[in-house]
Design an enzyme around this catalytic site. Structure first.
Site, PDB file in Angstrom:
ATOM      1  N   ARG A   1       0.800  -1.192   0.198  1.00  0.00           N
ATOM      2  CA  ARG A   1      -0.053   0.063   0.043  1.00  0.00           C
ATOM      3  C   ARG A   1       0.809   1.252   0.049  1.00  0.00           C
ATOM      4  NH1 ARG A   1      -3.293  -2.686  -1.756  1.00  0.00           N
ATOM      5  NH2 ARG A   1      -5.842  -2.907  -0.836  1.00  0.00           N
TER       6      ARG A   1
ATOM      7  N   GLU B   1      -4.168   7.340  -5.007  1.00  0.00           N
ATOM      8  CA  GLU B   1      -4.660   6.640  -6.168  1.00  0.00           C
ATOM      9  C   GLU B   1      -6.031   6.933  -6.585  1.00  0.00           C
ATOM     10  OE1 GLU B   1      -3.690   2.632  -5.344  1.00  0.00           O
ATOM     11  OE2 GLU B   1      -1.613   2.847  -5.224  1.00  0.00           O
TER      12      GLU B   1
ATOM     13  N   HIS C   1      -0.788   0.670 -10.072  1.00  0.00           N
ATOM     14  CA  HIS C   1      -1.670  -0.201  -9.234  1.00  0.00           C
ATOM     15  C   HIS C   1      -1.899  -1.240 -10.006  1.00  0.00           C
ATOM     16  CE1 HIS C   1      -3.761  -0.853  -4.888  1.00  0.00           C
ATOM     17  NE2 HIS C   1      -3.277  -1.932  -5.449  1.00  0.00           N
TER      18      HIS C   1
END
Length: 312
Positions: free
Chosen positions: A227, A256, A275
């Site tokens: 993360r 994000e 991601h």
């Protein structure tokens, strides 16, 4: 008919699993709150990354289960879900191979400055940078892995092929075939590669900060497939710009989806992905199937396969 909300692009295997059980499947982009609240009669959802708050839950009175498509569930207010009798589930291990492969890829891409080497074909500045930064090999190096769940263990296993020495930081002790358990100080000061597979929690917030970068070798490479919140992003940018560390390979960032003006994207020693570590057809099918199975268990009045809250 019981209605389940999924996100656009979810694996067809997951959709078919739900439909074969007699459920109605509806889909939305899951980019904003209304992509959920426009379906007030849903009883279950397969969730990607959009935050699910108490306010959203209150507009979904029939909701019984939130099945996260992945391992992390920091985008769900789990306490609010428990208070409303909503089961929250995740899919541990289902995408571990895809994420571990990405971690290895990021180590190679960042460690060897391959993005700059590709850019040098047409960009003289990139050519100058690449020639001044030959990078380091992964083979025979020391790799610190933060977090040793399914993903961390898979990374360690893959590193045996590189004859790497592995240092592991985790909440619990594990046998490490090609290394040993270590504290953060040992990892930050001795590792050639520091790889984070940690979840985003209060305990891991900015765990890799300015002080950590000052301890690392100037040749060290940071990789993050966990993360973005684990890394103090301004401190990372500063460390990359000043040469405190050599480079970084990131699948996750603090905010994000990543913004086009994020300074990391303009640094020649940062290789950034949006991601997508868990994206492969095999992983999408496996994660989707497990998320769907969790939903079917809960709707049938049974215990979820992978509950993450006390209602499970």
């Amino acid at each position: 008919m019981t209605k389940v909300l999924v996100f656009d692009g979810v694996s067809q295997v997951a959709v078919q699993t739900l439909q074969d059980a007699g459920l109605e499947v509806v889909s939305s982009p899951q980019h904003q709150d209304r992509d959920f609240t426009d379906y007030p009669d849903i009883e279950a959802m397969i969730l990607m990354m959009h935050p699910i708050t108490a306010e959203i839950m209150d507009q979904l009175p029939n909701l019984k289960v939130i099945a996260r498509f992945g391992v992390g569930y920091d985008n769900v207010d789990v306490q609010a879900a428990s208070e409303r009798g909503i089961v929250v589930t995740n899919t541990p291990g289902a995408n571990a191979t895809a994420v571990a492969e990405t971690a290895i890829t990021l180590m190679l891409m960042a460690g060897r400055f391959f993005a700059s080497r590709q850019a040098q074909i047409t960009d003289p500045l990139a050519k100058n940078y690449a020639q001044a930064h030959p990078g380091i090999q992964l083979s025979d190096k020391t790799v610190g892995i933060l977090g040793f769940g399914h993903i961390g263990q898979k990374i360690a296993h893959m590193l045996t092929g590189f004859n790497a020495k592995v240092l592991v930081y985790a909440r619990h002790d594990y046998p490490v075939v090609n290394g040993h358990m270590a504290n953060l100080d040992e990892i930050f000061t001795t590792a050639d590669y520091v790889v984070s597979a940690l979840p985003g929690t209060a305990a891991t917030q900015n765990l890799i900060d300015q002080a950590a970068f000052k301890k690392m070798k100037s040749t060290a490479v940071l990789v993050n497939v966990g993360r973005g919140s684990v890394v103090d992003e301004p401190a990372l940018i500063q460390a990359l710009k000043t040469g405190e560390i050599s480079s970084a390979g990131l699948d996750v960032v603090a905010q994000e989806p990543i913004r086009a003006d994020n300074e990391l994207l303009s640094l020649p020693n940062a290789f950034v992905l949006p991601h997508v570590a868990s994206v492969s057809q095999e992983a999408l099918d496996e994660v989707g199937t497990l998320a769907a199975q969790n939903i079917l268990q809960v709707l049938a009045g049974k215990t979820a396969l992978n509950p993450v809250n006390e209602k499970g």
